[in-house]
Design a protein around this motif. Structure first.
Motif, PDB file in Angstrom:
ATOM      1  N   THR A 181       0.816  -1.212   0.000  1.00  0.00           N
ATOM      2  CA  THR A 181       0.000   0.000   0.000  1.00  0.00           C
ATOM      3  C   THR A 181       0.847   1.259   0.000  1.00  0.00           C
ATOM      4  OG1 THR A 181      -0.121   0.030   2.405  1.00  0.00           O
ATOM      5  CG2 THR A 181      -1.860  -1.147   1.234  1.00  0.00           C
ATOM      6  N   PRO A 225       1.404   1.453  -5.925  1.00  0.00           N
ATOM      7  CA  PRO A 225       0.775   2.775  -6.010  1.00  0.00           C
ATOM      8  C   PRO A 225       1.594   3.719  -6.881  1.00  0.00           C
ATOM      9  CG  PRO A 225       0.993   2.052  -3.727  1.00  0.00           C
ATOM     10  CD  PRO A 225       1.777   1.102  -4.550  1.00  0.00           C
ATOM     11  N   GLY A 226       0.911   4.625  -7.541  1.00  0.00           N
ATOM     12  CA  GLY A 226       1.582   5.475  -8.510  1.00  0.00           C
ATOM     13  C   GLY A 226       2.174   4.606  -9.602  1.00  0.00           C
ATOM     14  N   PHE A 234      -2.369  -2.422 -26.012  1.00  0.00           N
ATOM     15  CA  PHE A 234      -3.792  -2.745 -25.993  1.00  0.00           C
ATOM     16  C   PHE A 234      -4.663  -1.649 -25.406  1.00  0.00           C
ATOM     17  CE2 PHE A 234      -1.999  -6.816 -26.838  1.00  0.00           C
ATOM     18  CZ  PHE A 234      -2.913  -7.370 -27.715  1.00  0.00           C
ATOM     19  N   GLU A 235      -4.113  -0.786 -24.559  1.00  0.00           N
ATOM     20  CA  GLU A 235      -4.964   0.264 -24.013  1.00  0.00           C
ATOM     21  C   GLU A 235      -4.862   1.550 -24.815  1.00  0.00           C
ATOM     22  OE1 GLU A 235      -4.035   0.583 -19.860  1.00  0.00           O
ATOM     23  OE2 GLU A 235      -4.592  -1.502 -19.518  1.00  0.00           O
ATOM     24  N   GLU A 236      -3.665   1.837 -25.303  1.00  0.00           N
ATOM     25  CA  GLU A 236      -3.523   3.092 -26.031  1.00  0.00           C
ATOM     26  C   GLU A 236      -3.356   2.881 -27.529  1.00  0.00           C
ATOM     27  OE1 GLU A 236      -0.582   5.545 -24.099  1.00  0.00           O
ATOM     28  OE2 GLU A 236      -1.271   4.907 -22.133  1.00  0.00           O
ATOM     29  N   ASN A 237      -3.378   1.617 -27.927  1.00  0.00           N
ATOM     30  CA  ASN A 237      -3.342   1.274 -29.343  1.00  0.00           C
ATOM     31  C   ASN A 237      -2.141   1.837 -30.087  1.00  0.00           C
ATOM     32  OD1 ASN A 237      -4.445  -0.183 -31.416  1.00  0.00           O
ATOM     33  ND2 ASN A 237      -5.599   1.544 -32.229  1.00  0.00           N
ATOM     34  N   SER A 244     -14.087  -9.429 -19.135  1.00  0.00           N
ATOM     35  CA  SER A 244     -13.029  -8.507 -18.717  1.00  0.00           C
ATOM     36  C   SER A 244     -11.996  -8.259 -19.816  1.00  0.00           C
ATOM     37  CB  SER A 244     -12.360  -8.999 -17.435  1.00  0.00           C
ATOM     38  OG  SER A 244     -12.180 -10.383 -17.467  1.00  0.00           O
ATOM     39  N   GLU A 245     -11.870  -9.191 -20.752  1.00  0.00           N
ATOM     40  CA  GLU A 245     -10.871  -9.010 -21.814  1.00  0.00           C
ATOM     41  C   GLU A 245     -11.552  -8.809 -23.166  1.00  0.00           C
ATOM     42  OE1 GLU A 245      -7.734  -8.680 -21.280  1.00  0.00           O
ATOM     43  OE2 GLU A 245      -7.778  -9.198 -19.152  1.00  0.00           O
ATOM     44  N   THR A 271      -9.533  -6.785 -25.818  1.00  0.00           N
ATOM     45  CA  THR A 271      -8.364  -7.495 -26.324  1.00  0.00           C
ATOM     46  C   THR A 271      -8.796  -8.514 -27.379  1.00  0.00           C
ATOM     47  OG1 THR A 271      -7.380  -7.283 -24.149  1.00  0.00           O
ATOM     48  CG2 THR A 271      -6.357  -8.853 -25.639  1.00  0.00           C
ATOM     49  N   THR A 316     -10.004   3.963 -30.494  1.00  0.00           N
ATOM     50  CA  THR A 316      -9.198   2.920 -31.115  1.00  0.00           C
ATOM     51  C   THR A 316      -9.899   2.337 -32.335  1.00  0.00           C
ATOM     52  OG1 THR A 316      -8.300   2.335 -28.980  1.00  0.00           O
ATOM     53  CG2 THR A 316      -8.094   0.700 -30.704  1.00  0.00           C
ATOM     54  N   THR A 359      -7.950  -2.147  -2.025  1.00  0.00           N
ATOM     55  CA  THR A 359      -7.230  -2.797  -3.121  1.00  0.00           C
ATOM     56  C   THR A 359      -6.574  -4.098  -2.673  1.00  0.00           C
ATOM     57  OG1 THR A 359      -5.346  -1.385  -2.649  1.00  0.00           O
ATOM     58  CG2 THR A 359      -6.758  -0.714  -4.451  1.00  0.00           C
ATOM     59  N   ALA A 399      -7.170   7.832 -23.863  1.00  0.00           N
ATOM     60  CA  ALA A 399      -6.705   6.604 -23.211  1.00  0.00           C
ATOM     61  C   ALA A 399      -5.378   6.838 -22.485  1.00  0.00           C
ATOM     62  CB  ALA A 399      -6.550   5.493 -24.245  1.00  0.00           C
ATOM     63  N   ALA A 400      -4.463   7.557 -23.157  1.00  0.00           N
ATOM     64  CA  ALA A 400      -3.157   7.793 -22.545  1.00  0.00           C
ATOM     65  C   ALA A 400      -3.297   8.668 -21.298  1.00  0.00           C
ATOM     66  CB  ALA A 400      -2.225   8.446 -23.560  1.00  0.00           C
ATOM     67  N   ASN A 420      -4.698   6.749 -18.416  1.00  0.00           N
ATOM     68  CA  ASN A 420      -3.701   5.879 -17.796  1.00  0.00           C
ATOM     69  C   ASN A 420      -2.820   6.659 -16.828  1.00  0.00           C
ATOM     70  OD1 ASN A 420      -4.529   3.546 -18.931  1.00  0.00           O
ATOM     71  ND2 ASN A 420      -2.932   3.444 -20.502  1.00  0.00           N
ATOM     72  N   ASP A 467      -2.600   6.258 -12.516  1.00  0.00           N
ATOM     73  CA  ASP A 467      -1.443   6.191 -11.618  1.00  0.00           C
ATOM     74  C   ASP A 467      -1.557   7.255 -10.530  1.00  0.00           C
ATOM     75  OD1 ASP A 467      -0.398   4.203 -13.205  1.00  0.00           O
ATOM     76  OD2 ASP A 467       0.836   5.565 -14.397  1.00  0.00           O
ATOM     77  N   SER A 511      -3.935   6.166  -7.682  1.00  0.00           N
ATOM     78  CA  SER A 511      -3.413   5.263  -6.645  1.00  0.00           C
ATOM     79  C   SER A 511      -2.325   5.947  -5.817  1.00  0.00           C
ATOM     80  CB  SER A 511      -2.899   3.968  -7.270  1.00  0.00           C
ATOM     81  OG  SER A 511      -1.759   4.201  -8.039  1.00  0.00           O
ATOM     82  N   GLU A 512      -1.607   6.862  -6.455  1.00  0.00           N
ATOM     83  CA  GLU A 512      -0.562   7.584  -5.731  1.00  0.00           C
ATOM     84  C   GLU A 512      -1.185   8.449  -4.616  1.00  0.00           C
ATOM     85  OE1 GLU A 512       1.935   9.618  -8.492  1.00  0.00           O
ATOM     86  OE2 GLU A 512       2.984  10.730  -6.919  1.00  0.00           O
ATOM     87  N   SER A 529      -3.259   6.160  -1.919  1.00  0.00           N
ATOM     88  CA  SER A 529      -2.407   5.401  -1.006  1.00  0.00           C
ATOM     89  C   SER A 529      -1.621   6.357  -0.122  1.00  0.00           C
ATOM     90  CB  SER A 529      -1.434   4.526  -1.802  1.00  0.00           C
ATOM     91  OG  SER A 529      -0.509   5.323  -2.498  1.00  0.00           O
ATOM     92  N   ARG A 575       3.715  14.718 -16.643  1.00  0.00           N
ATOM     93  CA  ARG A 575       3.719  13.538 -17.504  1.00  0.00           C
ATOM     94  C   ARG A 575       2.850  13.749 -18.732  1.00  0.00           C
ATOM     95  NH1 ARG A 575       2.189   8.159 -14.637  1.00  0.00           N
ATOM     96  NH2 ARG A 575       2.257   7.461 -16.798  1.00  0.00           N
ATOM     97  N   SER A 633       4.723  15.758 -21.237  1.00  0.00           N
ATOM     98  CA  SER A 633       5.866  15.157 -21.919  1.00  0.00           C
ATOM     99  C   SER A 633       5.526  13.876 -22.673  1.00  0.00           C
ATOM    100  CB  SER A 633       6.993  14.896 -20.919  1.00  0.00           C
ATOM    101  OG  SER A 633       6.699  13.760 -20.149  1.00  0.00           O
ATOM    102  N   GLU A 634       4.504  13.136 -22.221  1.00  0.00           N
ATOM    103  CA  GLU A 634       4.265  11.831 -22.834  1.00  0.00           C
ATOM    104  C   GLU A 634       3.135  11.817 -23.863  1.00  0.00           C
ATOM    105  OE1 GLU A 634       3.712   8.883 -19.771  1.00  0.00           O
ATOM    106  OE2 GLU A 634       5.366   9.705 -18.612  1.00  0.00           O
TER     107      GLU A 634
END
Lengths: 320, 298, 442
Positions: free
Chosen positions: A180, A269-270, A285-288, C86-87, C90, C115, C256, C406-407, C410, C414, C417-418, C421, C436, C439-440
Motif C-alpha cells: 500500500t 501505487p503510482g 492494448f490500451e492506447e493502441n 473482462s478481456e 483485447t 481505437t 485494493t 486513453a493515454a 492511464n 497512476d 493510486s498515488e 495510497s 507527464r 511530456s508523454e
C-alpha cells in the motif's frame, strides 16, 4: 580436485579419441562426413524447427519490423524509422518501467536462485515424505494467482498483517506499508515472486542434481571434504549445465514479469511497480500504439539477450 | 544439515552401545524431529494461499473478500461444488484442457528432446547460432507479438480451433533448451561407445540418451503439462466458441461485467489444481539418480 | 484450407435466460422465446446478423435485444458471438485485425471507442443517429468529424445509493437531493459516528479512479481532460482523502489489497452510502434474491453536487457516465448493412429501450414509458427521490472522445493510486500528472 575427476572419467574411458572418424566409413574424412553430420543434425532439429520457425520466428521478426513503424493493429503500418526509439529516450514512464524491471530482476534472480537451490538440495535427500514436501514446494506455482495476491496482501497488511505485527514485536518502530505504499511495494512484490517461483526452479534443479555421480561424493568424502567442500567441488560443477539453463530462464522470466505484478499491485501505487511488460501491454492494448509497444519489446529483448550472452560466455569460460 | 542424511544413520551396530553413542543417537533423532517440525511448519505456510482458496470455495459469494480475512466459512456452502457442475460446462472444459495438456506435453517432449539431441550431440556449422536464436525468442514478451501471430494463424484457419493452442504451445524453445542442457551432462563416452558399435545417431538418441534423461523428461513433462493446463492468455486470444473453452477460460465466465461469482471461481480453481497435484505427486518419483551417472565407470 | 465461419459457432452458445439479473417475472417471459429460428427459412429474404456480446449466461441484454428485434422483424435473426467480459477489447481487437469479428459489435466503453474509430473499424451510421430520439443519452459522444460511428443503447449514469436503515439507526437525515459534496462528507462522518461500534461505515467509494475523477471532470467549471491541466481534481481528492483519514470510509489500501467488492460492501450493509452507476440496481436486486445481499431499505439519490446551483429537485443534477454503444463492422456483407442499421436503430430506440428496462438495464433512451417499465420491476424503490435520481440528470462523459483520452486516463490512473495510497500529497501528485501529460502525450 574432484572436478578434475569428472573430466577424467568422461573422456578417458572412451578409447579412441572423438576426433577420429568412427568405424569403417573412412572414405573422404573431411567434407563428406561434415555434410553427413550436418544433415543428420538438421534432421533432428527440423521437426521442432518447422513449427518454431513458422509460429514463433516469423511473428518475432515481424515485431522487429513493426518497432520501426506506427501501427494501430488494423491498418497498414507506417514506416517511421527510429522515431519510436528516440521517443523512448524522453519518455519518463519508460525510464520508470525500465528501472523497476531491473530493480525487480536484480533482487529476484539471486534470491530465487538461492531459495530454489536450497530447496532442491534439501528435497533431494531420502527424507520420509519427500514426495509430499516436493509437491508442497511446487504448490505456489499452481495456486490461483488471485488467491496468492489476496493472502499475501493480507499478510502484508500494514495494520493487521502478521508480518508487520512480527516486525513490531521485534522492535521495528515504523514497519513498511508494503503493497500500500510506493516505497515498499517493490520489495513486497519481489518476496511474493520468490515464494511463488522457487518451487518451479527447484523442479529443474532437482532433475539436474540426478546427474551428479554418487561416487564423486564418496571420493570427496574420502579426501576429507566437508559438506561445504562437497557442495562447492562436486555438486556445483556437475550442476553447471542445469544452472546455466536455470539462470537464463530465470533471468528472462524476471525481466518479463507481468501477471504477478498485475494482480498484486497493478503497477501501483503510482508507478512504483510498473514494469516493462505491463508498459508494453498498456501502450499496445490500451492506447493502441502497437508500433511503440513493439519498440519497447525490442529493447526488453536486447536486455535479455545481452544478459544471456554474458551468461553463455561465463558458462563457457567455466567449462573450459 | 548433513546429519539428516540416512546413510550416516545406518547403525547396524551389534555391540552394546556406549553412553556417548546413545547420546549422539538421541541428539541425532532430536535434531531430525526438529527438522521435520520446521519442514511441516514451512509447508503449512507455503500452503496458506491454497488453504484460503479452499476456504473461500466454501463461502457465500459476498463473504470471499472481507476485512479482516474470514478464515472459517459460516455457513459452509458445499453447494458451490454442486453448483459449479450444474451451472457450467465443467465437463467440456476439463475435456478440452486435458486434450490440450496431454497432446501438447507429448509433442513438446518428443520434438524437444529430438531437437535437443541435434543441438547437443551433433556438430555442424551454424548450430550455436541457431540455438541462440531459439533462446532469443524466449526473451520476447508474448504480448508484443501475439497480434501478428494471431492474424497469421487466423489466415490459415487455425483460430477458434484447439489446433491453434496445440501449434502455439508445442514448439516452444523452452523444451529444447531444457533437454539440451541435460544431455550435456550425459558423458560423451556413452554415445561414442555406441557409435563404435555401429549404432546410428537416431538409435543412440532412442536407446541410450532418452532412457538416461528420465529426470529431465519428467520435469519437462510436468512443467509443460502445468503450463498448458493453467494457460489463460493463449486460449483467451484464440478460442471463442464455448465448446472449445478450457478450464481457465471457462472459470472466467463467472466474472461478469458488473459482478463476479468469486466463491464459484475458487471452487473451480480448487478442482483445477487437484489433478495437477496428483500428477506431480506421482511424477516426482522419477527424480532419482539414473544410471546415466552411476553406470559410467568405464 | 477451410476458413471457419465463427458465427455458426457463436450461435451454439445456447443462452440460458433464467439467470437474468433482475428478479421480476417479466424477464423470463422476454427470454422464453427460444424457438426463434424456425421461422427464418420460410421468409423470402432471411438475413442472419452476428453480434458480439460477453458473458452471455449472466448478461441477458444481448439476447433480449436480439429476441425483441427478431419479434418485430421475423426475417432477421441476430446470432450472438461470445466474448470474455473482462478481456472483451483485447479479443475484439484481435478478431477485427484478423477479419474474424462479427457483423456488429458492442463498444463496451467510450475510452476504447477512439481505437476502433481511428483504426477504421466502424461503419458510418450517421443516418441511424439522425433518426434517433433527440433525448437519447450519449448519442453525440460518438460523433467525430461531423459523422456518427455508433449508437448508444444503454447509458448508465452515476448516483448515490443509500441504506435507509443505517441512516435511521445512526439518527442522521438521509439524502434528500439537496446535497453538495461537503454535505456528503459530513453525513458520512456523522453516520459513522452514529453507528458507533458497528462494523458499518458512513460511505464506501470503490477503488476506481472514476469514483473521484469522473465527478470532478463532469462537475467542475471549465474542466477539460485534454487540456492537460488537472487542477480541477484537487478539491475532490482533498475530500476523498479526508473521508478515509476520518475513518468514515475503508481506506484505499485495504480496498485494493483485500480486493473488496462494492457489491458486498453495500449489499451486506457495510456502508450507508455508495456512489455507483445505475447498473448496480439490477445486481443488488438479484443478490438480494439469491441471498448474497441482505434485505434492507435502500434508495437512490442524485449524486452530490459541487455547489447548490444544481441541487434540489427543481434543478438538473450533473453526473457522469459513459454510454455503451453498438457499431457495425465495415467488413460486413454489403447485403446485410441495411438490416444491421435497422437493428441499431431498434436497439437505441423505444423498442430496445423498453426491452432493456424490463430486465433492469438503464437504456440510453429514458422516455416516460421506459422509466415506468423500469420502476415497475419488483424491488426497485419507487419513491420520488429515487425516480428523480434515475430519470433526471445531465450526464457528461467520463472519457471524452479524443485521440489522447486513453493515454491521459492511464496517467491519471497512476495519480489516483498515488494520492489514495497517500504516497504523495494531492498537489504534488497532480503536478506530477500534469508534467507527464505534457511530456508523454500529444
Amino acid at each position: 580436485m574432484a572436478t578434475i575427476a569428472v573430466d577424467d572419467r568422461s573422456s578417458g574411458a572412451s578409447g579412441p579419441s572423438p576426433a577420429a572418424p568412427p568405424g569403417p566409413r573412412r572414405r573422404r574424412p573431411g567434407s563428406r562426413l561434415k555434410l553427413r553430420n550436418t544433415l543428420i543434425g538438421w534432421s533432428f532439429i527440423l521437426p521442432n524447427f518447422l513449427g518454431f520457425g513458422l509460429l514463433t520466428l516469423i511473428p518475432v521478426v515481424t515485431l522487429f519490423y513493426l518497432s520501426l513503424t506506427e501501427w494501430n493493429v488494423f491498418g497498414g503500418a507506417e514506416f517511421i524509422g527510429l522515431d519510436n526509439y528516440t521517443r523512448m529516450i524522453g519518455d519518463t514512464s519508460y525510464h520508470t518501467a525500465l528501472f523497476n524491471t531491473i530493480y525487480y530482476s536484480a533482487v529476484h534472480i539471486p534470491a530465487t536462485l538461492v531459495a530454489s537451490l536450497g530447496l532442491a538440495l534439501l528435497l533431494n535427500r531420502k527424507l520420509r515424505g519427500v514426495a509430499f514436501f516436493r509437491t508442497v514446494a511446487f504448490f505456489p506455482y499452481i495456486t490461483s494467482i488471485v488467491a496468492i495476491a489476496v493472502v499475501w496482501n493480507m499478510l502484508f497488511s500494514p495494520e493487521y498483517g502478521p508480518i508487520n505485527q512480527f516486525l513490531t514485536f521485534l522492535g521495528v518502530d515504523d514497519p513498511p506499508g508494503w503493497t500500500t505504499s510506493a516505497d515498499s511495494s517493490m520489495p513486497a512484490v519481489i518476496i511474493v515472486g520468490v515464494w511463488r517461483e522457487m518451487g518451479y526452479y527447484m523442479l529443474l534443479l532437482l532433475a539436474g542434481l540426478q546427474t551428479v555421480p554418487g561416487e564423486l561424493y564418496e571420493a570427496a568424502r574420502v579426501d576429507g571434504a566437508g559438506a561445504w567442500g562437497r557442495f562447492w567441488n562436486v555438486t556445483l560443477p556437475c550442476l553447471r549445465p542445469t544452472m546455466f539453463f536455470v539462470t537464463v530462464i530465470l533471468t528472462i522470466n524476471s525481466l518479463k514479469v507481468f501477471d504477478l505484478i498485475l494482480v498484486m499491485t497493478d503497477g501501483g501505487p503510482g508507478q512504483s511497480t510498473l514494469v516493462l511488460s505491463q508498459f508494453i501491454y498498456s501502450k499496445g492494448f490500451e492506447e493502441n500504439q502497437f508500433g511503440y509497444a513493439s519498440a519497447v519489446a525490442v529493447t526488453l529483448f536486447f536486455i535479455c539477450i545481452a544478459v544471456t550472452i554474458f551468461q553463455f560466455f561465463w558458462n563457457r569460460r567455466k567449462d573450459a | 544439515m548433513t546429519t539428516v542424511s540416512p546413510t550416516t544413520s545406518v547403525d547396524a551396530s551389534t555391540s552394546p552401545l556406549r553412553p556417548a553413542q546413545v547420546r549422539a543417537r538421541w541428539k541425532r533423532q532430536a535434531s531430525r524431529a526438529v527438522g521435520y517440525a520446521a519442514l511441516l511448519v514451512a509447508a503449512a505456510g507455503i500452503l496458506l494461499p491454497f488453504v484460503w482458496m479452499v476456504i473461500s470455495s466454501l463461502k457465500e459469494n459476498n463473504q470471499v473478500f472481507t476485512v479482516p480475512l474470514q478464515w472459517i466459512p459460516d455457513p459452509v456452502v458445499w453447494q458451490n461444488y454442486i453448483d459449479i457442475w450444474a451451472k457450467s460446462d465443467m465437463v467440456t472444459w476439463i475435456k478440452n484442457t486435458l486434450i490440450l495438456s496431454v497432446s501438447v506435453t507429448f509433442l513438446q517432449v518428443l520434438t524437444g528432446s529430438f531437437a535437443a539431441y541435434g543441438f547437443s550431440k551433433m556438430r555442424f556449422p551454424g548450430r550455436d547460432a541457431l540455438f541462440l536464436l531459439y533462446v532469443a525468442t524466449i526473451a520476447v514478451p508474448w504480448q508484443a507479438y501475439m497480434i501478428p501471430q494471431f492474424v497469421m494463424l487466423s489466415n490459415i484457419g487455425l483460430s477458434n480451433t484447439l489446433w491453434s493452442i496445440l501449434a502455439l504451445q508445442t514448439f516452444s524453445a523452452f523444451g529444447v533448451f531444457l533437454m539440451k542442457q541435460y544431455y550435456e551432462s550425459i558423458p560423451e563416452s556413452l554415445s561414442e561407445a555406441a557409435r563404435i558399435d555401429g549404432m546410428s545417431e537416431y538409435g543412440i538418441w532412442r536407446r541410450i540418451i532418452l532412457p538416461l534423461s528420465t529426470p529431465a523428461i519428467a520435469s519437462l513433462t510436468l512443467l509443460t503439462f502445468v503450463n498448458t493446463w493453467n494457460d489463460y492468455l493463449g486460449p483467451l486470444i484464440y478460442l471463442r466458441s464455448p465448446e472449445l473453452w478450457t478450464l481457465q477460460l471457462g472459470l472466467q465466465t463467472f466474472v461478469g461485467q458488473y459482478n463476479a461469482e468469486h466463491a464459484l471461481i475458487m471452487a473451480g480453481s480448487v478442482i483445477s489444481v487437484l489433478p495437477i497435484a496428483v500428477i506431480f505427486l506421482l511424477g516426482q518419483k522419477f527424480f532419482v539418480r539414473g544410471i546415466a551417472t552411476t553406470g559410467v565407470k568405464g | 484450407m477451410k476458413r471457419t465461419i465463427p458465427t455458426a459457432a457463436g450461435a451454439a452458445a445456447a443462452v440460458v435466460l433464467a439467470l437474468t439479473a433482475c428478479s421480476g417475472g417479466t424477464a423470463d417471459e422476454a427470454g422464453g422465446g427460444g424457438g426463434d429460428d424456425t421461422a427464418a427459412p420460410a421468409e423470402d429474404e432471411a438475413v442472419t446478423l452476428s453480434l458480439a456480446g460477453w458473458s452471455l449466461s449472466t448478461t441477458p441484454e444481448f439476447q433480449t435485444l436480439a429476441d425483441a428485434f427478431h419479434e418485430e422483424n421475423p426475417n432477421v435473426t441476430v446470432e450472438l458471438q461470445e466474448y470474455d467480459a473482462s478481456e472483451y477489447d483485447t479479443q475484439m481487437t484481435a478478431d477485427l485485425a484478423a477479419g474474424s469479428a462479427p457483423d456488429m459489435y458492442v463498444l463496451k466503453n467510450l475510452k476504447n471507442f477512439w481505437t476502433y474509430y481511428d483504426g477504421a473499424q466502424l461503419l458510418d451510421v450517421s443516418d441511424v443517429t439522425a433518426e434517433l430520439d433527440p433525448a437519447t443519452g450519449g448519442a453525440d459522444f460518438y460523433e467525430v468529424d461531423g459523422a456518427s460511428w455508433a449508437v448508444p443503447y444503454r447509458q448508465d449514469s452515476w448516483f448515490l445509493y443509500y441504506n435507509q436503515d443505517l441512516f435511521d439507526e445512526a439518527g442522521v437525515d438521509a439524502p434528500d437531493g439537496s446535497w453538495t459534496w461537503d454535505d456528503y462528507v459530513t453525513a458520512a462522518q456523522d453516520v459513522t459516528e452514529g453507528l458507533g461500534d458497528s462494523d458499518a461505515l458512513g460511505a464506501y467509494q470503490h477503488s476506481w479512479q472514476s469514483v473521484v475523477q469522473g465527478f470532478a471532470l463532469a462537475q467542475s467549471e471549465g474542466a477539460e481532460l485534454t487540456s492537460g491541466d488537472f487542477g480541477y481534481l484537487e478539491p475532490f481528492y482533498d475530500r476523498a482523502v479526508e473521508l478515509q483519514d476520518s475513518d468514515a470510509q475503508v481506506d484505499f489500501g485495504t480496498v485494493t489489497t483485500n480486493q473488496l467488492t462494492y457489491q458486498a460492501q453495500f449489499g451486506t450493509q457495510q456502508a450507508a452510502m455508495m456512489p455507483m452507476g445505475s447498473w448496480y440496481v439490477a445486481t443488488l436486486l438479484a443478490q438480494q434474491e439469491s441471498g448474497d445481499a441482505d434485505e434492507f431499505n435502500w434508495g437512490m439519490a442524485p449524486i452530490p453536487q459541487v455547489d447548490s446551483s444544481t441541487t434540489g429537485m427543481d434543478a438538473t443534477p450533473v453526473t457522469f457516465g459513459d454510454p455503451t454503444g453498438l457499431g457495425i463492422n465495415p467488413a460486413i456483407d454489403e447485403a446485410k448493412v441495411d438490416a444491421a442499421k435497422e437493428f441499431l436503430a431498434f436497439a437505441a430506440g423505444e423498442g430496445g429501450a423498453d426491452a432493456l428496462a424490463a430486465i433492469g438495464i438503464t437504456p440510453a433512451l429514458l422516455s416516460d414509458g421506459v422509466v415506468d417499465t423500469y420502476f415497475g420491476l419488483d424491488g426497485v424503490p419507487g419513491d420520488e427521490l429515487s425516480q428523480f435520481a434515475f430519470a433526471t440528470h445531465d450526464t457528461r462523459p467520463e472519457n471524452p472522445v479524443d485521440p489522447d483520452t486513453a493515454a491521459l486516463q492511464n496517467i491519471l490512473g497512476d495519480t489516483h493510486s498515488e494520492i489514495m495510497s497517500e504516497s504523495s500529497s494531492v498537489a504534488d501528485a497532480i503536478a506530477g500528472a500534469e508534467d507527464r501529460a505534457a511530456s508523454e502525450v500529444g
